[in-house]
Design an enzyme around this catalytic site. Sequence first.
Site, short mmCIF file in Angstrom:
data_model
loop_
_atom_site.label_atom_id
_atom_site.label_comp_id
_atom_site.label_asym_id
_atom_site.label_seq_id
_atom_site.Cartn_x
_atom_site.Cartn_y
_atom_site.Cartn_z
N ASP A 168 0.81 -1.21 0.00
CA ASP A 168 0.00 0.00 0.00
C ASP A 168 0.85 1.27 0.00
O ASP A 168 2.08 1.23 -0.14
CB ASP A 168 -0.95 -0.04 1.20
CG ASP A 168 -2.34 0.46 0.87
OD1 ASP A 168 -2.47 1.37 0.02
OD2 ASP A 168 -3.31 -0.04 1.48
N ASP A 228 -9.48 3.81 -3.94
CA ASP A 228 -10.21 2.60 -3.52
C ASP A 228 -11.63 2.56 -4.06
O ASP A 228 -12.36 3.56 -4.05
CB ASP A 228 -10.28 2.53 -1.99
CG ASP A 228 -8.94 2.22 -1.35
OD1 ASP A 228 -7.96 2.06 -2.09
OD2 ASP A 228 -8.88 2.14 -0.11
#
Length: 525
Positions: A168, A228
């Site tokens: 991430d 996202d």
Amino acid sequence: MAVGKKPSRSLLAQAASWLLLVAWTVRAQSSNTPVIPGASSYNGLNLVPQMGWDNWNAYSTRVSEDLLLSTAKSIVDFGLRDLGYNYVVLDDAWSSGRNGSGYLVADETKFPHGIKYIADKLNDMGLKFGMYSSAGVFTCAKYPGSLGHETKDADFFATNDVSYLKYDNCFNQGQSGTPQLSFNRYNVMSKALNATGREILYSMCNWGDDNPFDWAYTIANSGRMSGDIYDSFNRPDAACPCATNPCNWPGYHCSVMNIIEKMAPIQSRTMSGYFNDMDALEVGNAGMNDNEYVAHFTMWAILSSPLIMGTNVPNLSPSHYSILANPAVIAINQDPTATAAARIWKHSCTSNSSLVDEYGQCDTQLWVRTLNNSDVAVAMLNNANGTVDVTASLADIFIPDTLAGTSTTPMQLSEAWDVFDLWGNRLTDTEASSILNGTSASMNNSTTAMAVNGTMGRLAVKTYNISSDGSYADGLNRNDTRLFGKKLGTLNPGGVITTEVPRHGIAAYRLRRAPSKEVTRRDEL
């Protein structure tokens, strides 16, 4: 774990990386892994998009040993592993910190038997284990990140038989803002993973920040190209401000249509060994209706996004299962070309007020992808607030060939094409229920199953098993009709496809050159 001096480690890293590529190549010759000459993969992995499951969309930080193993059991029992969903990825919130030597430690309450135990159990099931970290001082859920600890964390993953790393972008200490800054930061972990000598698929998750589609293919196997996803078909959200790529603030709460729009300008950056990750699938999470989930899954497939399920697998409904288990659509995703569909046109329908939704949106789109055996995948997407008749001509479909730098009319326009509906053989709810409830017979021998009457016979022509049937490329090479969909008819030169596409739905087809003896006078479907 002992760490050698820097000079010797560098030499060992080079040797390990070379041996890794050689070993992979030898293994690939005798496995179902597609071998693609000239593949661009930096580590020899992920020549077609990865498939699997990640817990984040459905469970967030509520992770545990039991969650992973119970989900894995359902993936196997439901035949999803045999369709290609082979990675089980543990996302954020698994760590309790670092030990005195600086190595990550798993939370003993959530994982009482340790991480290696889970990897062993998954491997015994024929699955591969994936884990998560962030290229920052913390993960997004504020657990220990890997920035500055890449070597030890890579060693931790390799020692615990991890085969996949989702990496991430949170808390990156300002090491972003230019492509070079992000490249350098993510490259440290790339090199550390390769230095372990273990095959670990490297899935960058930097949300499209600093345009990874322009540089990450030399250091990673996939890269997120958007903020996202969330479980909405087309609702705009201020947290996801960009409407296209490049994007300076990727954000989150990005709808399915928002992410699709961002793929349009970058689809050419998809290639064997590196795929633009449109984020995990939302199919099954109840935020969209059936038409929307079918469109979502189809577009992820035709755009060669990784197909990572993000739902409660043990509690899948029959309709959601039948979306995830469609081999004709998965075969498009797993096609050895490893390319992504191109958008041919986008037609606005905002002049028709009855079709404009509450957000002011109304359009239809045509997407086309040429496949490995000269087949063509066609997707007609409806983002209108009602059912629309959508028409695509062969001239539309073969525009990429018409504009390929030559004035010669492409030969495809003078040929006849068989048209197969990719969703025409979708499992019925009754058929899907028989699989989910364990009442269908074993599908291990598909040849035998094909000869059986009743439900078993119907399942045999609608399901696929890469363990017994070979890879999707193998199936297509032998003209396995389970991977085509349902034949609708044949288009002659100059023909058009016209179809009624439901609100927020899709019509998707595979076009195959028609044998000359089957050419008919039909020029419209």
